[in-house]
Design a protein around this motif. Structure first.
Motif, PDB file in Angstrom:
ATOM      1  N   LEU A  39     107.121 123.941 -62.633  1.00 19.37           N
ATOM      2  CA  LEU A  39     107.610 123.350 -61.400  1.00 19.37           C
ATOM      3  C   LEU A  39     109.087 122.992 -61.456  1.00 19.37           C
ATOM      4  O   LEU A  39     109.735 122.847 -60.429  1.00 19.37           O
ATOM      5  CB  LEU A  39     106.809 122.070 -61.090  1.00 19.37           C
ATOM      6  N   ALA A  48     107.271 114.407 -62.412  1.00 19.07           N
ATOM      7  CA  ALA A  48     106.583 113.127 -62.273  1.00 19.07           C
ATOM      8  C   ALA A  48     105.508 113.199 -61.188  1.00 19.07           C
ATOM      9  O   ALA A  48     104.435 112.604 -61.317  1.00 19.07           O
ATOM     10  CB  ALA A  48     107.579 112.027 -61.948  1.00 19.07           C
ATOM     11  N   ALA A  49     105.797 113.978 -60.129  1.00 18.95           N
ATOM     12  CA  ALA A  49     104.833 114.054 -59.026  1.00 18.95           C
ATOM     13  C   ALA A  49     103.575 114.813 -59.421  1.00 18.95           C
ATOM     14  O   ALA A  49     102.490 114.545 -58.913  1.00 18.95           O
ATOM     15  CB  ALA A  49     105.489 114.712 -57.815  1.00 18.95           C
ATOM     16  N   ALA A  50     103.718 115.764 -60.318  1.00 19.13           N
ATOM     17  CA  ALA A  50     102.558 116.590 -60.667  1.00 19.13           C
ATOM     18  C   ALA A  50     101.819 116.070 -61.887  1.00 19.13           C
ATOM     19  O   ALA A  50     100.672 116.428 -62.106  1.00 19.13           O
ATOM     20  CB  ALA A  50     103.010 118.027 -60.927  1.00 19.13           C
ATOM     21  N   CYS A  51     102.456 115.240 -62.671  1.00 20.09           N
ATOM     22  CA  CYS A  51     101.850 114.828 -63.942  1.00 20.09           C
ATOM     23  C   CYS A  51     100.604 113.984 -63.707  1.00 20.09           C
ATOM     24  O   CYS A  51     100.621 113.034 -62.942  1.00 20.09           O
ATOM     25  CB  CYS A  51     102.855 114.035 -64.770  1.00 20.09           C
ATOM     26  N   GLU A  96     111.140 114.799 -54.379  1.00 20.09           N
ATOM     27  CA  GLU A  96     110.735 113.952 -55.499  1.00 20.09           C
ATOM     28  C   GLU A  96     110.809 114.737 -56.796  1.00 20.09           C
ATOM     29  O   GLU A  96     110.674 115.964 -56.787  1.00 20.09           O
ATOM     30  CB  GLU A  96     109.332 113.369 -55.287  1.00 20.09           C
ATOM     31  N   ALA A 145     101.231 121.298 -66.469  1.00 22.16           N
ATOM     32  CA  ALA A 145     101.408 121.297 -65.015  1.00 22.16           C
ATOM     33  C   ALA A 145     102.880 121.192 -64.626  1.00 22.16           C
ATOM     34  O   ALA A 145     103.340 121.826 -63.679  1.00 22.16           O
ATOM     35  CB  ALA A 145     100.617 120.147 -64.386  1.00 22.16           C
ATOM     36  N   GLN A 185     109.728 116.729 -59.534  1.00 27.97           N
ATOM     37  CA  GLN A 185     108.490 117.509 -59.568  1.00 27.97           C
ATOM     38  C   GLN A 185     107.600 117.170 -60.752  1.00 27.97           C
ATOM     39  O   GLN A 185     106.386 117.085 -60.637  1.00 27.97           O
ATOM     40  CB  GLN A 185     108.829 119.004 -59.583  1.00 27.97           C
ATOM     41  N   PHE A 206     114.221 119.232 -54.346  1.00 27.91           N
ATOM     42  CA  PHE A 206     113.001 118.653 -53.775  1.00 27.91           C
ATOM     43  C   PHE A 206     113.189 117.164 -53.530  1.00 27.91           C
ATOM     44  O   PHE A 206     114.080 116.544 -54.100  1.00 27.91           O
ATOM     45  CB  PHE A 206     111.815 118.867 -54.726  1.00 27.91           C
TER      46      PHE A 206
END
Ligand code: SF4
Ligand code: SF4
Ligand code: SF4
Lengths: 96, 527
Positions: A41, A74-77, A70, A37, A72, A68
């Motif tokens: 990103l 870490a936000a999607a993991c 945040e 994921a 990316q 961005f």
């Protein structure tokens, strides 16, 4: 000029940081599910798959600053605390 | 795999309506529509009650599209197979019933891991399977994550398959978050069917199911996350319906969280043009390490599920034969031949796509379907004159093709048929496979099966041993093996005819068996 064009940080002229000043992220391999994921990103193409594991190339990571709000990866993991700040690497100036 | 043994038994029963299709020179014609006792159709005035038996009242154009699809047509699932390729590992939301060490629980049974493939490997596998299993008509991308959270891999796979095997129907499954962005790509990729998992239309409820979503480069949590998700899902569904793509809605039934609310979901998706609604039970055990598994959230009982499915039936077809297949499942629903097609094996196979062979094979399948329906019709003609209010439930051991062709001792699941003077109607499945593992002797297996099918009057098998036979008779379930390798519908109706005859002559007395408890029907119908 360069501040407007800079894809990395977009900092004020005069306060451009060297790359060591970014806070590189790392992936804790034992927790990573290899779901991929995070990989597409990353604005800096810092993440890649190496032999089934996903890794972040520290030198390329800008903590997504300037791209961005945040980080990316870490936000999607899906696994909490898997994409984390790598404290082993020098950190001269934490971003405000 | 250890976790498989813990999988919940999914048993779905439904009573009510019945549609029977006759096949006439290749065209399927609705011949009998009997909806006596059909609550839903009486209410809506609709002549049919689902895509269970045959074409029913489906427009020809839609029937043509679903008749070979094992998930969209109950009748097709006896004859046609599907496969999933696990090319989509990433996901963009987190569900409380999912642990991403395993596959997505929206479309797959939790607790199993699929072999991840690249699009190129996937296409090779599709061709290998299509050649070995010519009745494989549908390819789905259902994970292990979300098909649309991996757009590059998903659409590349679809394009490669279209090129190599143009007769295979394509479908994909998604949680819907990214759906509005890809609707046009989906149309261009010639996807026939899309499954969207919609568990709520109320963000307050959504917040209890989804801890977060990743959307527009941001992580959202709580009610805000659920609001974005539901808006995107419904918008995506509307867009697909407008473009004529058939949509199936999957909903996971989570007791005390969204159980009653799924009636609202059903209305919302029906009004937006969904074609089929598939309410699946939450399967939750601590070993899976999911949030719900760890906090002790239970799954629904078979009876709760059935009650909810009944409450939702009406304007939309309810799917009752879903096997919650894994993201790399191969074969007829209910069988899984994925172990024959691991990447290593596929690489070794000589794959050559033979369209003519597949067409010829499928023609034979269609002929079989025609004779099956005709045989059932003929048998039915004998009972339809009789007026009898008796309905009985029977269990059938089958490996597919609409035949009674499974040994009692080998059956991993039983198909349930409700018999009445209007015919035999498929009403659900009872699984037993989890129990036939080491540690359980024959004795135990038998008592487990007897408990699972205790509401049945008879069980139809190709063969049965002496011991289980006497056990079943003692429990009041008649083992029937004289119809071995014959068509299910014809045989069950013939048996039913004899049964009604015996009751009439007073030789036996008809007793209702094991009427299961009611729940939460009252609350639902009030909602
Ligand atoms: S923090 Fe941003 S730049 Fe660094 S690896 Fe993650 S996605 Fe890439
Ligand atoms: S998103 Fe997390 S779990 Fe997935 S590959 Fe990246 S680091 Fe691994
Ligand atoms: S999970 Fe359900 S809908 Fe999906 S392929 Fe299996 S039976 Fe069909």
């Amino acid at each position: 000029m360069c501040s407007a064009a800079c894809p990395r940080v977009g900092l004020e002229i005069g306060s451009l940081r060297r790359k060591e000043e970014y806070v590189p992220f790392k992936i804790i391999a034992s927790q990573c599910t290899s779901c991929s994921a995070c990989e597409p990103l990353c604005p800096n193409v810092a993440i890649s798959e190496k032999g089934g594991n996903f890794v972040i190339e520290a030198a390329k990571c800008s903590e997504c600053v300037g791209h961005f709000d945040e980080p990316q990866c870490a936000a999607a993991c899906p696994v909490d605390n898997t994409c984390v700040v790598d404290r082993a690497l020098p950190r001269y100036q934490a971003p405000v | 795999m250890g976790v498989d043994a813990c999988r919940g038994v999914i048993s779905v029963v439904e009573r009510g309506k019945y549609i029977k299709a006759a096949v006439n020179s290749g065209k399927i014609m609705q011949s009998i529509t009997e909806h006596k006792g059909c609550r839903a159709s009486a209410k809506t005035g609709r002549a049919s009650c689902g895509s269970q038996a045959g074409r029913g009242d489906l427009p020809v154009e839609i029937w043509e599209r679903v008749k070979n699809h094992p998930c969209y047509s109950e009748d097709a699932h006896h004859h046609y197979a599907r496969m999933h390729v696990a090319v989509a590992p990433a996901c963009n939301i987190q569900c409380n019933y999912c642990n991403r060490k395993y596959d997505c629980a929206n479309e797959s049974r939790p607790g199993v891991v699929s072999e991840k493939l690249t699009p190129e490997q996937a296409v090779r596998k599709v061709i290998a399977v299509a050649t070995t299993i010519p009745q494989m008509t549908v390819l789905g991308i259902a994970g292990p994550g979300d098909a649309l959270a991996n757009p590059a891999k998903t659409f590349k796979t679809l394009a490669l398959v279209t090129e190599a095997a143009p007769d295979i129907k394509l479908c994909l499954s998604t949680n819907g978050l990214a759906l509005p962005d890809y609707v046009d790509t989906i149309v261009r990729a010639k996807v026939d069917h899309v499954t969207i998992t919609i568990n709520m239309v109320d963000p307050e409820i959504g917040a209890k199911i989804y801890p977060w979503i990743f959307f527009n480069h941001k992580r959202y949590t709580g009610i805000e996350a659920a609001r974005i998700l539901t808006n995107r899902q419904l918008q995506g569904l509307e867009m697909l319906s407008e473009r004529g793509i058939l949509c199936k809605i999957n909903s996971v039934m989570i007791p005390n969280i969204n159980d009653d609310h799924l009636v609202e979901v059903n209305k919302a998706v029906t009004s937006r043009g969904a074609f089929l609604h598939n309410i699946m039970p939450l399967i939750s055990v601590p070993e899976h390490g999911t949030a719900f598994g760890l906090n002790g959230q239970r799954g629904p009982t078979a009876q709760e599920l059935k009650t909810l499915q009944d409450a939702c039936e009406g304007k939309i077809n309810m799917m009752r034969h879903c096997r919650q297949c894994r993201a790399d499942a191969v074969g007829l629903l209910g069988e899984d031949r994925s172990a024959e097609f691991t990447n290593d094996q596929v690489m070794k196979m000589d794959v050559h796509y033979d369209l003519e062979m597949r067409k010829a094979y499928q023609k034979r399948v269609e002929n079989e379907r025609v004779s099956k329906v005709a045989a059932g019709q003929k048998e039915l003609a004998g009972v339809s004159g009789e007026m009898s209010a008796i309905t009985v439930l029977v269990a059938v051991a089958t490996k597919g093709s609409g035949l009674i062709n499974e040994h009692f001792g080998h059956a991993k699941e039983f198909q349930l048929y409700e018999l009445s003077t209007s015919g035999a109607k498929f009403v659900g499945l009872r699984r037993v496979e989890g129990y036939c593992q080491a540690g359980y002797g024959e004795e135990d297996r038998l008592s487990v099966i007897m408990r699972d099918i205790r509401d049945c009057h008879a069980v139809f098998v190709a063969k049965i041993g002496g011991c289980p036979k006497s056990g079943l008779i003692k429990a009041g379930i008649e083992p029937v093996d004289q119809f071995a390798y014959e068509y299910i519908e014809k045989s069950t109706i013939a048996w039913f005819r004899a049964y009604v005859g015996k009751v009439k002559r007073g030789e036996i007395q008809h007793v209702q068996r094991g009427v299961p408890p009611r729940w939460p029907g009252d609350r639902i119908s009030a909602a």
